[in-house]
Every structure is written in structure tokens, then in C-alpha cells.
Design an enzyme around this catalytic site. Sequence first.
Site, mmCIF file in Angstrom:
data_model
loop_
_atom_site.group_PDB
_atom_site.id
_atom_site.type_symbol
_atom_site.label_atom_id
_atom_site.label_comp_id
_atom_site.label_asym_id
_atom_site.label_seq_id
_atom_site.Cartn_x
_atom_site.Cartn_y
_atom_site.Cartn_z
ATOM 1 N N TYR A 82 0.933 -1.198 0.166
ATOM 2 C CA TYR A 82 -0.159 0.033 0.126
ATOM 3 C C TYR A 82 0.866 1.278 0.100
ATOM 4 O O TYR A 82 1.938 1.361 0.550
ATOM 5 C CB TYR A 82 -0.818 0.123 1.138
ATOM 6 C CG TYR A 82 -1.838 1.258 1.435
ATOM 7 C CD1 TYR A 82 -2.731 1.581 0.508
ATOM 8 C CD2 TYR A 82 -1.826 2.197 2.545
ATOM 9 C CE1 TYR A 82 -3.552 2.716 0.425
ATOM 10 C CE2 TYR A 82 -2.366 3.205 2.559
ATOM 11 C CZ TYR A 82 -3.315 3.631 1.630
ATOM 12 O OH TYR A 82 -4.135 4.583 1.745
ATOM 13 N N ASP A 98 -0.601 16.088 4.985
ATOM 14 C CA ASP A 98 -1.474 15.393 4.353
ATOM 15 C C ASP A 98 -2.565 16.061 3.891
ATOM 16 O O ASP A 98 -3.793 15.888 4.501
ATOM 17 C CB ASP A 98 -1.845 14.068 4.932
ATOM 18 C CG ASP A 98 -2.837 13.276 3.981
ATOM 19 O OD1 ASP A 98 -2.623 13.143 2.684
ATOM 20 O OD2 ASP A 98 -3.215 12.154 4.201
ATOM 21 N N ASP A 120 -3.053 5.352 -2.637
ATOM 22 C CA ASP A 120 -3.967 6.431 -2.120
ATOM 23 C C ASP A 120 -4.104 7.640 -3.336
ATOM 24 O O ASP A 120 -3.097 8.300 -3.558
ATOM 25 C CB ASP A 120 -3.523 6.907 -0.685
ATOM 26 C CG ASP A 120 -4.316 7.880 -0.184
ATOM 27 O OD1 ASP A 120 -5.312 8.422 -0.951
ATOM 28 O OD2 ASP A 120 -3.911 8.378 0.969
ATOM 29 N N ASP A 175 -6.376 10.112 -3.002
ATOM 30 C CA ASP A 175 -6.694 11.160 -2.486
ATOM 31 C C ASP A 175 -8.300 11.570 -2.881
ATOM 32 O O ASP A 175 -8.948 10.593 -3.208
ATOM 33 C CB ASP A 175 -5.983 12.407 -2.369
ATOM 34 C CG ASP A 175 -4.842 12.306 -1.454
ATOM 35 O OD1 ASP A 175 -4.881 11.619 -0.379
ATOM 36 O OD2 ASP A 175 -3.956 13.089 -1.817
ATOM 37 N N HIS A 211 -7.579 3.858 -4.555
ATOM 38 C CA HIS A 211 -8.819 4.455 -3.775
ATOM 39 C C HIS A 211 -8.965 5.793 -3.820
ATOM 40 O O HIS A 211 -8.215 6.442 -3.713
ATOM 41 C CB HIS A 211 -8.880 3.849 -2.266
ATOM 42 C CG HIS A 211 -7.820 4.301 -1.258
ATOM 43 N ND1 HIS A 211 -8.037 5.637 -0.864
ATOM 44 C CD2 HIS A 211 -6.779 3.707 -0.817
ATOM 45 C CE1 HIS A 211 -6.911 5.812 0.075
ATOM 46 N NE2 HIS A 211 -6.391 4.822 0.069
ATOM 47 N N GLU A 233 -11.348 9.209 -2.471
ATOM 48 C CA GLU A 233 -12.130 9.515 -1.045
ATOM 49 C C GLU A 233 -13.204 10.553 -1.369
ATOM 50 O O GLU A 233 -12.888 11.360 -2.263
ATOM 51 C CB GLU A 233 -11.215 9.887 0.062
ATOM 52 C CG GLU A 233 -10.480 11.033 -0.181
ATOM 53 C CD GLU A 233 -9.161 11.172 0.752
ATOM 54 O OE1 GLU A 233 -8.937 12.335 1.466
ATOM 55 O OE2 GLU A 233 -8.411 10.218 0.853
ATOM 56 N N CYS A 292 -6.525 13.649 6.984
ATOM 57 C CA CYS A 292 -6.437 12.417 7.667
ATOM 58 C C CYS A 292 -7.797 11.912 8.168
ATOM 59 O O CYS A 292 -8.458 12.819 8.491
ATOM 60 C CB CYS A 292 -5.380 12.299 8.581
ATOM 61 S SG CYS A 292 -5.293 10.504 9.491
ATOM 62 N N ARG A 348 -13.238 5.289 -1.006
ATOM 63 C CA ARG A 348 -13.286 5.518 0.209
ATOM 64 C C ARG A 348 -14.544 6.538 0.650
ATOM 65 O O ARG A 348 -14.468 7.510 0.162
ATOM 66 C CB ARG A 348 -12.098 5.919 0.943
ATOM 67 C CG ARG A 348 -11.952 6.591 2.181
ATOM 68 C CD ARG A 348 -10.411 6.960 2.449
ATOM 69 N NE ARG A 348 -10.420 7.986 3.406
ATOM 70 C CZ ARG A 348 -9.308 8.682 4.089
ATOM 71 N NH1 ARG A 348 -8.006 8.365 3.541
ATOM 72 N NH2 ARG A 348 -9.329 9.738 4.389
ATOM 73 N N GLU A 376 -13.738 4.674 6.151
ATOM 74 C CA GLU A 376 -12.817 5.204 7.352
ATOM 75 C C GLU A 376 -13.166 5.650 8.287
ATOM 76 O O GLU A 376 -14.233 6.116 8.467
ATOM 77 C CB GLU A 376 -12.137 6.245 6.270
ATOM 78 C CG GLU A 376 -11.003 7.059 6.994
ATOM 79 C CD GLU A 376 -9.737 6.228 7.422
ATOM 80 O OE1 GLU A 376 -9.820 5.150 8.139
ATOM 81 O OE2 GLU A 376 -8.544 6.587 7.143
ATOM 82 N N ASN A 378 -8.616 -0.004 7.738
ATOM 83 C CA ASN A 378 -7.340 0.690 8.011
ATOM 84 C C ASN A 378 -6.657 0.475 9.505
ATOM 85 O O ASN A 378 -7.548 1.112 10.328
ATOM 86 C CB ASN A 378 -7.658 2.383 7.742
ATOM 87 C CG ASN A 378 -6.465 3.002 7.806
ATOM 88 O OD1 ASN A 378 -5.249 2.582 8.102
ATOM 89 N ND2 ASN A 378 -6.481 4.588 7.839
#
Length: 305
Positions: free
Chosen positions: A51, A65, A92, A94, A119, A121, A129, A162, A192, A215
Site C-alpha cells: 500500500y 497530508d 492512495d 486522495d 482508492h 475518497e 487524514c 473510500r 474510514e 485501515n
Amino acid sequence: MPYLTANNLPTEPAGKRFRAALNRPGIYQLPGAHNGQAAIQAGNAGFDGLYLSGAAMTASMGLPDLGIITVDEVAFFIRQIARASGLPLLVDGDTGYGEALNVMHMVRTFEDAGAGAVHLEDQVLPKKCGHLNGKSLVSPTEMAAKVAAAAKAAREMVIVARTDAVGVDGFDAAVDRAKLYVESGAEAIFPEGLTSRDMFEKFKTALPDTPLLANMTEFGKTPFFTASEFEEMGYKMVIWPVSSLRVANKAQAELYASIREHGGTREMLDRMQTRQELYDTIGLDAYEALDASIVKTIVPVMPDS
């Protein structure tokens, strides 16, 4: 063996290999690897998938982040990890770096760089985060459009959606969003910010036929569970997103403090990867042997004039 030799490279696309691993019995364990060296070490430890965390990437660059980095910067990390390890990689993505067309560009760029899955989100930029407060979400229909765009752009890449809705609008809203995202083309869902075993189990009950990702980040809202415990809850993937970077950063801080205190590194030698261990990890001997064999067998000798 060096990745430079074609017959050492995987013959199937990373997405196809990732999907096959996802469809086999058991839970797919995906430790975070924040660079090529970490990827090799994870593979040597026996993992067959990895990952790449946005938080780990940005932190390694000295950034928070918050969705600051670009598609091309992420692609640099993807290439080095895929090249170094040869393993299928979940990345990731985002928020997709923009709207539908930007999401499609991201998918094409990541897949061409060697990623097996990505993924997306449903947060609004600047994203946070998933274990922090103060997040905002795009509308469900807007996120569904991004998922559909990602699915349309992918050749073999696995699209994971996500949702951060649990901590914003509540559990039921997160489930509703997840179902919509599956209808829009997501092959798996990443819920998440879940905070209890009961919540993990209820989410699986609500989406019994959809692969779910757990996660297992440290210092967040999720209690500590092992991979086997997540498997018992019905989850098909588990990530440890920033663990490798956390350990490396802690060690580096101790190194610099020791150099400052002692004027050298002698006190830290027993904590270091030796030169031989480094060369063994990156396969220096194999590269040198390859170089020597090419020079010996391929380079022609100029005839005397």
C-alpha cells in the site's frame, strides 16, 4: 534479480494480479511502503502486495497530508515501488486531484506507472487524514460521478471507493454512500474512521457481497486489531499505511540526536543496516553480474584497421 531484465518482469498487469489476490480466500495484507527500499523489505518479509499512503508520501517530503502533492509526484513513488518489488500496489488517490476528467487522468497515470489498485475518497479539498476531525464531504452524487469516471478509465486497475462519512454524517450515511459507490463502479469499499469492532461488523453486514478494506493505522480512532481479527469480521483487505515511515522517522531522529550529542555515529552502529545488508537488499551483486554479462556477450569487438 534486476528489474532491468525483461524475463524477470511480471507477465500480467498489476491490476489483474491485485484482483486475483483479492479474490482468493483470506484477507489480503497490504503493509505500507513509503519508498523502494521499504517495498523490497516488505516483499522479503513475505508480503505479496503493498500500500502507498498519501500521508506517508507527503510526510516523507516534509509536507502535511492536505492534498498538496500532484499526480506526477505520486507516480514517481509508484514507479519506484513497483520497479523495486514487482508487487501489486494499492495507491492512495486522495480526492482524485480534481473532477471527473482529472480522476480519469489520475487512473491512467497511476496504472501506467505500475499501480494495481487505487482508492478515491469523498472529502472536499483540502482533505484531511481520516482520523482527524473537521472534515467536509462532497455530495454523494459528485463522488459517485468520480467513481464512475475512474471505472471508465481503468483497464485492469481495481477501483476502491473510500468514504469518510462515519465521522461527519454518521454510520447510516456512510453505508448509503458506500452502496451508491458500488453501483457507480467501485469494486471495493474503504470505510474510514470506524471506531469499534461492532461498527466494523455492522458495516460488513450492510454490504455482505462487497470486499471491504480495513485501515489499521496507529494513533488513530480505530482500536488495534490483527489481520486475522479483521478477517473474522469479514474484511478482504487490511492496510498499515504509515507504519514503515513512523519507524524510520523515529530511528532517524534518534540518529541525529546521537550525532549531535556524541559528535559521531559510533553509538548507533548496532542500530544500522550494514553496508553488506544494504547491498544484499538492493541486489548490487546481481546488477554487477548483469552488467558484466552484457559487456562480455553483446558488445562487439572493433576489427583491427
